[in-house]
Enzyme design. Sequence first.
Site, mmCIF file in Angstrom:
data_model
loop_
_atom_site.group_PDB
_atom_site.id
_atom_site.type_symbol
_atom_site.label_atom_id
_atom_site.label_comp_id
_atom_site.label_asym_id
_atom_site.label_seq_id
_atom_site.Cartn_x
_atom_site.Cartn_y
_atom_site.Cartn_z
ATOM 1 N N ASP A 167 -14.724 3.873 -48.392
ATOM 2 C CA ASP A 167 -15.104 3.013 -49.515
ATOM 3 C C ASP A 167 -15.417 1.570 -49.112
ATOM 4 O O ASP A 167 -15.739 0.755 -49.952
ATOM 5 C CB ASP A 167 -14.014 3.028 -50.592
ATOM 6 N N TYR A 178 -14.773 -4.575 -40.923
ATOM 7 C CA TYR A 178 -13.801 -4.079 -39.938
ATOM 8 C C TYR A 178 -14.138 -4.485 -38.508
ATOM 9 O O TYR A 178 -13.302 -4.387 -37.613
ATOM 10 C CB TYR A 178 -13.668 -2.556 -40.032
HETATM 11 P P1 NAD Z 1 0.206 6.480 -50.030
HETATM 12 O O1 NAD Z 1 1.220 6.586 -48.949
HETATM 13 O O2 NAD Z 1 0.527 5.764 -51.279
HETATM 14 O O3 NAD Z 1 -0.218 7.965 -50.458
HETATM 15 C C1 NAD Z 1 -0.348 9.025 -49.593
HETATM 16 C C2 NAD Z 1 0.344 10.257 -50.163
HETATM 17 O O4 NAD Z 1 0.064 11.348 -49.280
HETATM 18 C C3 NAD Z 1 1.874 10.130 -50.229
HETATM 19 O O5 NAD Z 1 2.331 10.423 -51.537
HETATM 20 C C4 NAD Z 1 2.372 11.180 -49.229
HETATM 21 O O6 NAD Z 1 3.579 11.785 -49.613
HETATM 22 C C5 NAD Z 1 1.214 12.164 -49.237
HETATM 23 N N1 NAD Z 1 1.151 13.049 -48.074
HETATM 24 C C6 NAD Z 1 1.407 12.760 -46.781
HETATM 25 N N2 NAD Z 1 1.191 13.848 -46.019
HETATM 26 C C7 NAD Z 1 0.787 14.846 -46.850
HETATM 27 C C8 NAD Z 1 0.424 16.203 -46.653
HETATM 28 N N3 NAD Z 1 0.415 16.748 -45.429
HETATM 29 N N4 NAD Z 1 0.077 16.935 -47.719
HETATM 30 C C9 NAD Z 1 0.069 16.394 -48.959
HETATM 31 N N5 NAD Z 1 0.407 15.123 -49.212
HETATM 32 C C10 NAD Z 1 0.750 14.351 -48.156
HETATM 33 O O7 NAD Z 1 -1.098 5.863 -49.353
HETATM 34 P P2 NAD Z 1 -2.343 5.086 -49.984
HETATM 35 O O8 NAD Z 1 -2.298 3.676 -49.556
HETATM 36 O O9 NAD Z 1 -2.450 5.372 -51.418
HETATM 37 O O10 NAD Z 1 -3.549 5.741 -49.218
HETATM 38 C C11 NAD Z 1 -3.804 7.121 -49.233
HETATM 39 C C12 NAD Z 1 -4.822 7.476 -48.179
HETATM 40 O O11 NAD Z 1 -6.118 7.062 -48.557
HETATM 41 C C13 NAD Z 1 -4.563 6.826 -46.817
HETATM 42 O O12 NAD Z 1 -4.913 7.743 -45.808
HETATM 43 C C14 NAD Z 1 -5.515 5.676 -46.820
HETATM 44 O O13 NAD Z 1 -5.792 5.232 -45.532
HETATM 45 C C15 NAD Z 1 -6.693 6.340 -47.475
HETATM 46 N N6 NAD Z 1 -7.754 5.467 -47.985
HETATM 47 C C16 NAD Z 1 -8.975 5.636 -47.449
HETATM 48 C C17 NAD Z 1 -10.033 4.906 -47.882
HETATM 49 C C18 NAD Z 1 -11.361 5.092 -47.212
HETATM 50 O O14 NAD Z 1 -12.175 4.211 -47.225
HETATM 51 N N7 NAD Z 1 -11.634 6.209 -46.570
HETATM 52 C C19 NAD Z 1 -9.842 3.990 -48.909
HETATM 53 C C20 NAD Z 1 -8.587 3.826 -49.454
HETATM 54 C C21 NAD Z 1 -7.537 4.607 -48.989
HETATM 55 C C1 G6P Z 2 -10.656 -0.181 -47.149
HETATM 56 C C2 G6P Z 2 -10.966 0.864 -46.149
HETATM 57 C C3 G6P Z 2 -9.957 1.969 -46.224
HETATM 58 C C4 G6P Z 2 -8.565 1.416 -46.067
HETATM 59 C C5 G6P Z 2 -8.306 0.368 -47.112
HETATM 60 C C6 G6P Z 2 -6.978 -0.306 -46.857
HETATM 61 O O1 G6P Z 2 -10.895 0.294 -48.432
HETATM 62 O O2 G6P Z 2 -12.247 1.402 -46.290
HETATM 63 O O3 G6P Z 2 -10.264 2.897 -45.236
HETATM 64 O O4 G6P Z 2 -7.607 2.437 -46.181
HETATM 65 O O5 G6P Z 2 -9.297 -0.603 -47.062
HETATM 66 O O6 G6P Z 2 -6.643 -1.052 -47.951
HETATM 67 P P1 G6P Z 2 -5.172 -1.582 -48.157
HETATM 68 O O7 G6P Z 2 -5.275 -2.318 -49.436
HETATM 69 O O8 G6P Z 2 -4.274 -0.365 -48.227
HETATM 70 O O9 G6P Z 2 -4.848 -2.435 -46.988
HETATM 71 MN MN MN Z 3 -12.422 3.219 -44.997
#
Ligand code: NAD
Ligand code: G6P
Ligand code: MN
Length: 441
Positions: free
Chosen positions: A170, A264
């Site tokens: 995102d 990044y």
């Molecule tokens: P968070 O820790 O609040 O949520 C993650 C959840 O995943 C937790 O509830 C945890 O218990 C669960 N979990 C862990 N291992 C699991 C498994 N094997 N099966 C099912 N559930 C499992 O984290 P968050 O800050 O809300 O972020 C969630 C994810 O989204 C992270 O990987 C973060 O990096 C990612 N993210 C990616 C983008 C992107 O640009 N690609 C953007 C935002 C967040």
């Molecule tokens: C951006 C990136 C994600 C990352 C997030 C972290 O959205 O694209 O990959 O997980 O930032 O944000 P945070 O608020 O958890 O530091």
């Molecule tokens: Mn990302």
Amino acid sequence: MKKFSIVIAGGGSTYTPGIVMMLLDNLDRFPLRKLKLYDNDRERQAVLGEAIESVLKEKAPDIEYCYTTDPEEAFTDIDFCFAHIRTGKYEMREKDEKIPLKHGVVGQETCGPGGIAYGMRSIGDMIELIDIMEKYSPDAWMLNYSNPAAIVAEACRVLRPNSKVLNICDMPVGTLRRISHIIGKEPQDLEVRYFGLNHFGWWTSVKDKEGNEYLPQIRDYVAENGYLTQKEVDTQHTDASWQETHKKAKDLLAVDPRFLPNTYLKYYLYPDYVVKTSNPEYTRANEVIAGREKTVFSTARQIIERGTAEGCEFEMGAHATFVVDLARAIAFNTHERMLLIVENNGTIANFDDDAMVEVPCIVGSDGPEPLSQGKIPEFQRALMYQQVTVEKLVVQAYIEGSYQKLWQALTLSKTVPSAQVAKEILDDLIEANKGYWPDLN
Ligand code: NAD
Ligand code: G6P
Ligand code: MN
């Protein structure tokens, strides 16, 4: 219109309520018949799960709903899995950030040693999730944004090459909102050209639908202000530390003023600055725990206590509409143009075929068709080759259980100054990740 069944994996994620609210806001474009939450942490998920149950009862009682830790219940009869899991949760994110910093090296969720450590934890869980999905709903698509997306995508390429998994980020979506605002447009008015890896790329063109190029105008603005906008237009990257990151884009642009950088890149181009301005005792994980996690979970607890979501609602993750756009593109063959992380195969003409790159794709029912980005300059190409090799070595180290390869990966990362420092960080990370990483020999 057809109605869809979705499971959100990582149901306990801080992003889950925002995604659910966004889905409810988009029901006319993407109707739902079922929504399920799946997590492996029963207690964490139950808080959000129960609160979301109230929201759905009040706003969309026709949608069948459950939250569960049972893979069969979660993955049976689904069309899409939206995956945002975090293996090791914030407790491990904090270590990913603090351990490298202790050695004077960038401590970050997805970049440098922290991202490598997180990758070593994520690969196994992500592959398991794909296998579960394919067992119970073989025709379903996984839209993955679990991090570190670059390493997860490479692991999928190697270990599950035929699986229906799309990896998306995102950050370009958020930055494009800023870019659009700078030129007085909306993101949907614009078509971009972009090349790079995940969290490692550049925009080479930003045009409106009539073909007018805005890159020079945007560059002039970014050279002065970075991606900071007067009015807040981003719905996600708004904390003070993010504002600093948007501002730093100014210095990223200075290194190659032709292209607009992904924020990044600061971890790779200015690692010394990042370390100097980091607090090794209080990192982004601590900010998120005290900020987003606290807000989201306390809202959920209030909803549960009151027995209604009226008067205290979750905020909608408006930025996340790209996930619906992606699901719609597959479901309705919309041929929407989006940035995805895909196998290069000539998309960037002078880059390796087997590299997972982030590029614009046309997305339809058969998945993404990447759009050719031509040849890229040698500076970016060399940086990308170094970084993509780090990502490949991590996946190989995971598969082979190889200490040597993981040490090489850390040594090769542009964020790490020497093989000696790489080894010291690696040995600390191995200790901290016991029970999460495979044994290395
Ligand atoms: P968070 O820790 O609040 O949520 C993650 C959840 O995943 C937790 O509830 C945890 O218990 C669960 N979990 C862990 N291992 C699991 C498994 N094997 N099966 C099912 N559930 C499992 O984290 P968050 O800050 O809300 O972020 C969630 C994810 O989204 C992270 O990987 C973060 O990096 C990612 N993210 C990616 C983008 C992107 O640009 N690609 C953007 C935002 C967040
Ligand atoms: C951006 C990136 C994600 C990352 C997030 C972290 O959205 O694209 O990959 O997980 O930032 O944000 P945070 O608020 O958890 O530091
Ligand atoms: Mn990302």
